[in-house]
Design an enzyme around this catalytic site. Sequence first.
Site, short mmCIF file in Angstrom:
data_model
loop_
_atom_site.label_atom_id
_atom_site.label_comp_id
_atom_site.label_asym_id
_atom_site.label_seq_id
_atom_site.Cartn_x
_atom_site.Cartn_y
_atom_site.Cartn_z
CG HIS A 83 -2.03 -1.01 1.13
ND1 HIS A 83 -2.47 -1.73 2.20
CD2 HIS A 83 -2.77 -1.41 0.06
CE1 HIS A 83 -3.46 -2.55 1.80
NE2 HIS A 83 -3.65 -2.38 0.51
CD GLU A 130 -0.65 0.37 4.58
OE1 GLU A 130 -0.03 -0.70 4.70
OE2 GLU A 130 -1.88 0.41 4.35
NE ARG A 166 -6.53 0.18 0.73
CZ ARG A 166 -6.32 -0.60 1.79
NH1 ARG A 166 -5.62 -0.17 2.81
NH2 ARG A 166 -6.82 -1.82 1.83
CG HIS A 179 -0.47 -4.13 5.47
ND1 HIS A 179 -1.27 -3.64 4.48
CD2 HIS A 179 -0.20 -5.41 5.13
CE1 HIS A 179 -1.49 -4.56 3.57
NE2 HIS A 179 -0.85 -5.66 3.93
CD GLU A 198 -2.69 -3.25 9.42
OE1 GLU A 198 -1.98 -2.23 9.26
OE2 GLU A 198 -3.61 -3.56 8.65
C1 BHK Z 1 -4.06 -6.73 6.48
C2 BHK Z 1 -3.71 -7.96 6.04
C3 BHK Z 1 -4.63 -8.79 5.47
C4 BHK Z 1 -5.92 -8.35 5.32
C5 BHK Z 1 -6.28 -7.10 5.74
C6 BHK Z 1 -5.36 -6.31 6.34
C7 BHK Z 1 -5.75 -4.97 6.81
C8 BHK Z 1 -5.31 -3.93 5.84
C9 BHK Z 1 -6.13 -3.97 4.57
O1 BHK Z 1 -5.61 -4.40 3.56
O2 BHK Z 1 -7.29 -3.54 4.61
C10 BHK Z 1 -5.50 -2.57 6.43
C11 BHK Z 1 -4.51 -1.65 5.82
O3 BHK Z 1 -4.21 -1.68 4.65
C12 BHK Z 1 -3.75 -0.78 6.66
O4 BHK Z 1 -2.50 -1.34 6.64
ZN ZN Z 2 -2.06 -1.73 4.26
#
Ligand code: BHK
Ligand code: ZN
Length: 419
Positions: free
Chosen positions: A179, A182, A237, A306, A380
Site C-alpha cells: 500500500h 504505508e 493506497r 502494513h 500492522e
Molecule cells: C491486512 C492484512 C490482510 C488483510 C487485511 C489487512 C488490513 C489492511 C487492509 O488491507 O485492509 C489494512 C490496511 O491496509 C492498513 O494497513
Molecule cells: Zn495496508
Amino acid sequence: MRELWFFLSIVLVAAYRRQTFVGDQVLRIRASSQEQLALIRSLEELEHLKLDFWKEPTTPALPIDLRVPGRHVRAVKAFLESNGIAYSIMIKNLQTLVDEENVSQLVSELRQNGTYSFNYKSYHTLKEIYTWVKNLAAENPQIVRRIKIGKSFQGRALHVLKFSTGHKRPAVWIDSGIHGREWISPAIAIWLAKKIATDYGNDPSVTSLLNKMDIFMAIMVNPDGYVYTRTKNRMWRKTMSKRPGSHCFGVDANRNFDANFGGRGSSRVACSERYCGPHVNSEPEVKAIVDFIGRHGNFTAFITLHNYLQLLLYPYGYTEEPPENIEELDTLASEATEALASLYGTRYSHGSIIQTINESSGNSIDWSYNQGIKYSYAFELRDEGQYGFMLPWNQIVPTAEETWLAIKKIMEHACNHLP
Ligand code: BHK
Ligand code: ZN
C-alpha cells in the site's frame, strides 16, 4: 510585477502537482451501537465529501479513523454531534505533518556510498531505495542476490532480495510496500534486510536459520503507488493501473489475490479504496508475486508488512472458519508480540483478520495460507493512530528493531517445524 507572476506561476504549478491537506483532520470515531455504525457507513456513500477511512467502520468495538477534507470538517462534526456519536481529533491539521515530513526529507537525500552511509532514520525516494537494494546485493555476493520478478503497471522493475547459503531450500517470504501510503513498511524492511545480511555469520540464530532456509524479501511491492505518494498524493493506497471505461484508477493490491476474490470486505467499484480489480491477479505486481511463489513451490512462511494499529494478524479475512492450525498460529503470534514488546514496551494485539480488524477478501495472507504456507502473517505496524500513516522518521529504527524480534520468532518456528 514580473517577479510576482513568476512567483504565482510557481505556486500554481506546485499546487497542481501535489495534493495538499490543509485543514484536513483525522477523527477517531467511537460508534456505540449498530445504528451509529450504519449512520457512519452512510457517510461513505456521499462521494462529494471525499472522505478517507483510515480505519473502516466494522464493529462498535473498534475505533473508526476518518480523514475529513478541511472544507467538510465542520459539516461532518455537526453530523456526528447531532447523532450523539462520540469522536476525538487525532490529527488537527494533516498538512502540518506532511510539511514536517517534507522538511525531514531535505536532509536525507544525500548521495549514497553503499548501504553503509545510507540513512536508516529517514524515508526515502524510490530511486534511493532501488539503489540501496542493488548495493546490498553487490556488497554481499555470498548470501544476497537481487532477482527481478516482473514489472509494475507503469513499467518499473519489481525485485526480490534472496538471502541464501545453499540450494533449493524451504523459504520465508517477507514483503512490504503493498500500500503506497504505508511508508513505515518498506522503511523497516530495508533495515531488516541489512540486519539479516549483517547478522549472518555473527548472530547464531540468523546463521543457523540461513543454513537451513532461504529468505526472500520484496521490499517494494507497489512502486508506482509509492512514487505517487511522494509526488502527487501522500494518501494514495492502491496501484496505478488504468483501464478504459473508468475515470478512477488503481486497484487495492491486497484485494487482488485469489482468496474469495471480490467477496465481502472488498469492492467491485473501481473508485473504491478497496477495489479488488477486474479479475484475480489483474495487477502485474500481484501476478509477479503469485507466479514467483508458485514456481518456487517451497515457501513455509509468508509475512507482509502494513501499518498502522499494532496488530499481528493471521488468516482468515474472508471467513470466520478457523484455519486448520489456528492454535499454533495463535500461540506463535502471542510469543512473537511478547518478544516485540520486550524491547520498548510496544503493545500489539493478535488474532485472525476477520475477528481483529475487518472482513477482507482477496488479501495476500489468505491466499498464501491456502497455497499451503502454514505460517502466514500480516503485521500492522506502529502506531496506534496518533500519527497513523504519518509516522515520524524518528520511529523508523525503533519500529524495525522491535519488529525484528517478532519476525525472528516466526522464522525460527517455521525453521523448527519444516514439513
Ligand atoms: C491486512 C492484512 C490482510 C488483510 C487485511 C489487512 C488490513 C489492511 C487492509 O488491507 O485492509 C489494512 C490496511 O491496509 C492498513 O494497513
Ligand atoms: Zn495496508
